[in-house]
Motif scaffolding. Structure first.
Motif, short mmCIF file in Angstrom:
data_model
loop_
_atom_site.label_atom_id
_atom_site.label_comp_id
_atom_site.label_asym_id
_atom_site.label_seq_id
_atom_site.Cartn_x
_atom_site.Cartn_y
_atom_site.Cartn_z
N GLU A 34 0.83 -1.16 -0.06
CA GLU A 34 -0.13 -0.09 -0.02
C GLU A 34 0.82 1.12 0.05
N GLU A 40 0.37 11.01 8.15
CA GLU A 40 -0.15 9.93 9.13
C GLU A 40 1.08 9.62 9.88
N ASP A 46 -3.24 6.09 10.04
CA ASP A 46 -2.79 5.11 9.01
C ASP A 46 -1.75 5.46 8.27
N ARG A 49 -2.03 2.83 3.50
CA ARG A 49 -3.55 2.91 3.32
C ARG A 49 -3.44 2.89 1.70
N GLU A 50 -4.68 2.73 1.10
CA GLU A 50 -4.67 2.65 -0.46
C GLU A 50 -4.98 4.00 -0.74
#
Length: 363
Positions: A34, A40, A46, A49-50
Motif C-alpha cells: 500500500e 499520518e 494510518d 493505506r490505499e
C-alpha cells in the motif's frame, strides 16, 4: 556564511533529496503493498493505506525533489568588479598580445617559405647531380679525370639573404605595448601604496613575504626618519628574520627619538628619560638625575597638600582631584592608580600611588 556550515547544509539537502526519491520509488512500485503517507506517519493515523495513482503528497515531494536538485547542482558564478581604468588597460594589453601573436605567426609563415625554398634548391641540386652521373662514361680514362676535376670544383656560394628590417609600424606597436605595460604596473603600484605603511607591511608579513615587509619599513624610514614607529616596525621584522644585532640598533634609535620628543615637551634630559625607561619601562622618575628620591632628599620641606609634587600630576589634574575631595599626598598614596587615572582623565596608567608613598617616606 562559513564554508563549514555551507557544507553541512549541502550534505543535509542531499540526504533529504535521496530520502524523498527512495519514498517515491516505494510508492510508485507499491513495494509495501500500500502507499506510505508521511503526514499520518509523523502526526498519527494510518500511514499505510490505499490511495490514488498520483496524490497531493506525490506532487509536493516532486516539487521538493526539483527544488533541492536545482539548489544542489546549479553552479553559482561569482563576479569580480574591476575598476574601469584597470579594465581598459587590460583590454589594451590583450589587444597588444593578439597583435604580437599575429606578428609571430607571420614570421613563422616567412620562415616556412624560406625552408620550402631551401628544400626546393636541394632537390634541384640532387637532380643535376643525377644527370651529371648519367652523362659520365667511366670506361673513358679522360672522362674519369674530368669527373675528378668536377669533384674538386668548389660549389658556388649562394648570396646570403639580408635580414629583413622590422617595419616601422611593428616597432611603434611594440613600443606602445611596452608603454602600456609600464603604465599598468605604475597603476597597480599606486594602488598598493594607497595603503598605510603599517597595514601594507603587516599584510606582506602575513603572506610570508618578510623581505617585502622589510623593504616597506626601510623605504618608510628613508622618507621619514624622524618617526619612531617606522624604526620599531623595522626592528620587529629584523627580529623575526634573526637579525638580532640590527634589530637592537633600530630599537635603540626608536627609543632615542621618543626620548627626544619627551625631553622637548617635559624639559627633562634625554639621558634621564632613557635611564627611566631602562629602569622599569615607565616614565615615573624612578631613575636618572631628576628621580623622585633625589628631588625629595634635596628639598627641606614638603607641602603635603601640593599634589603637583607627584610626577605626572599637574595643576589641572590636581584641581580635578580636589573636586573629588582628594587634597593631600597621603590620600593619593592610599588610592588605586586606576581610580586616579579615571579622575584625572589620563590616557595611560602611571604609578602615582607609589610615588606619593616615596614622597611621604622621604619627608
Amino acid at each position: 556564511m562559513s564554508s563549514k556550515s555551507s557544507n553541512i547544509i549541502q550534505i543535509s539537502s542531499l540526504v533529504i533529496l535521496l530520502s524523498l526519491i527512495f519514498l517515491e520509488i516505494i510508492n510508485i512500485f507499491n513495494l509495501l503493498g500500500e502507499k506510505l503517507f508521511l503526514r499520518e506517519l509523523l502526526f498519527g493515523g494510518d500511514p499505510l493505506r490505499e490511495g490514488p495513482m498520483v496524490s497531493s503528497q506525490d506532487i509536493i515531494i516532486f516539487v521538493f525533489i526539483l527544488f533541492l536538485s536545482v539548489r544542489l547542482f546549479s553552479k553559482r558564478v561569482k563576479t569580480t568588479i574591476i575598476p574601469e581604468e584597470v579594465a581598459v588597460k587590460l583590454v589594451q594589453k590583450a589587444k597588444a598580445a593578439e597583435k604580437k601573436a599575429a606578428e609571430a605567426e607571420k614570421k613563422v609563415a616567412k620562415a616556412e617559405k624560406k625552408v620550402a625554398k631551401a628544400e626546393k634548391k636541394v632537390a634541384e641540386a640532387e637532380k643535376k647531380t643525377e644527370e651529371i652521373e648519367e652523362e659520365l662514361d667511366f670506361d673513358d680514362f679522360d672522362d674519369f679525370d674530368d669527373f675528378d676535376d668536377f669533384e674538386n670544383q668548389e660549389p658556388e656560394e649562394e648570396p646570403e639573404e639580408e635580414p629583413e628590417e622590422e617595419p616601422e609600424e611593428e616597432k611603434t606597436i611594440s613600443q606602445s605595448s611596452e608603454s602600456e605595460d609600464s603604465e599598468l604596473d605604475s597603476l597597480l603600484e599606486q594602488a598598493s601604496e594607497s595603503e598605510d605603511i603599517p597595514t601594507r607591511a603587516n599584510r606582506l608579513m602575513a603572506q610570508g613575504n618578510l623581505s617585502g615587509a622589510l623593504e616597506v619599513w626601510k623605504k618608510a624610514t628613508i622618507n621619514n626618519g624622524e618617526k619612531s614607529e617606522y624604526w620599531r616596525g623595522l626592528a620587529h621584522v629584523l627580529d623575526i628574520m634573526g637579525e638580532l644585532e640590527k634589530s637592537k640598533i633600530a630599537k635603540e634609535h626608536a627609543d632615542r627619538l621618543d626620548s627626544q620628543v619627551i625631553a622637548e615637551k617635559t624639559g627633562r634630559k634625554m639621558e634621564d628619560i632613557l635611564a627611566d625607561l631602562l629602569d622599569d619601562g615607565i616614565l615615573n622618575f624612578s631613575s636618572g638625575s631628576d628621580s623622585v628620591s633625589n628631588d625629595i632628599s634635596n628639598s627641606p620641606g614638603i607641602n603635603k597638600e601640593d599634589l603637583t609634587l607627584i610626577p605626572g600630576i599637574g595643576k589641572v589634574s590636581a584641581k580635578r582631584l580636589n573636586m573629588q575631595g582628594i587634597s593631600t599626598i597621603e590620600q593619593i598614596s592610599k588610592m588605586n592608580d586606576s581610580d586616579i587615572m579615571a579622575i584625572i582623565n589620563s590616557k595611560k596608567l602611571d604609578s602615582w600611588s607609589d610615588m606619593a608613598k616615596k614622597i611621604l617616606e622621604n619627608d
